[in-house]
Design an enzyme around this catalytic site. Sequence first.
Site, PDB file in Angstrom:
ATOM      1  N   THR A 117      -5.059   1.484  -6.469  1.00 40.95           N
ATOM      2  CA  THR A 117      -5.859   0.984  -5.356  1.00 40.95           C
ATOM      3  C   THR A 117      -7.191   1.700  -5.227  1.00 40.95           C
ATOM      4  OG1 THR A 117      -5.925   0.843  -2.915  1.00 40.95           O
ATOM      5  CG2 THR A 117      -4.622   2.604  -3.853  1.00 40.95           C
ATOM      6  N   TYR A 141      -1.313   6.147   2.155  1.00 41.68           N
ATOM      7  CA  TYR A 141      -1.223   5.071   1.169  1.00 41.68           C
ATOM      8  C   TYR A 141      -2.034   5.415  -0.078  1.00 41.68           C
ATOM      9  CZ  TYR A 141      -2.429   0.694  -1.147  1.00 41.68           C
ATOM     10  OH  TYR A 141      -2.655  -0.275  -2.089  1.00 41.68           O
TER      11      TYR A 141
END
Length: 328
Positions: A117, A141
């Site tokens: 990501t 995250y």
Amino acid sequence: MAVLVTGGAGYIGSHMVWKLLDEGEEVVVVDRLSTGFDWALPAEVELVVADIADQEVIEEVIRRRKVDAIVHFAGSIIVPESVADPLSYYLNNTVKSRSLIESAVRGGVENFIFSSTAAVYGSAEQNPVPETAPLLPESPYGTSKLMTELMLRDTAAAHDFHFTALRYFNVSGADPKMRTGQSTKGATHLIKVASETATGKRPYMEVYGTDYPTPDGTCVRDYIHVWDLAGAHHLALKRLRQGGENLIANCGYGIGYSVNEVIEAVKRVVGHDFEVRVGGRRAGDAVSIVANSDRAKSELGWVPELDNLDKIVSHALEWEEILKRKNN
């Protein structure tokens, strides 16, 4: 030889499964169906309902299907949720990825593609951001994904194991043939939320923060069509099978759109207005991040075909209408 797709019944994973089938690959999916849907998969694809941390199951699948490559999508993806519950993100995204990587090594799987990501960069000072930028995630995250990248690096140094980590920017849209799309209940992706509001599934949507140091005060993101992303994964698979070296590459278009600009695009494509409310900032949201994807283009030969915001929005809206009929 088969490709094992973890999280293959989810949003991006199901697109990858359809892409692999279109390319003539044998595919097996492992998904615990916590957020995915079995109906998103082609009927001919084997679905094993299991957790990726169940090494006995994973290693049996690898042996039985003669898996030579794993494409790993399974994990948790909501930034504010990771801030509120970091330990669950370190479990799902890091600890369980470690188990999967170990199963791959034990089973002799040499090729591994990881769903990483842009959140590993945080609020990048340089935009478009290259892969060489400082890695300063601002949420658990992002950190949980970065930790998995490091595990892949170290595993590749110690074993006959090769990986590609693709750092996604904001994935949106749906399969152009409308075989699958973003179907997650309670999704937080902006284009998904705006499309649900535009089609009457939500009474209104909310903008989180209008006081950021951007031209209109809302966060800026790079939106990539999910089908272009699936194409990048397939190219990464081919490259690894041909002996390509380990690679980390961004996947985005290099164009930033603010939250307000995306909402206006949805209103423009759908042809009517809908209610938008303004709320406060969300924890963990980066201010602005746009991809420099030169490495993906040069190393993978990736040529995006759907890099148009209105096209992304139109496919997302079309999928919402399909879901509406499916649920009625």
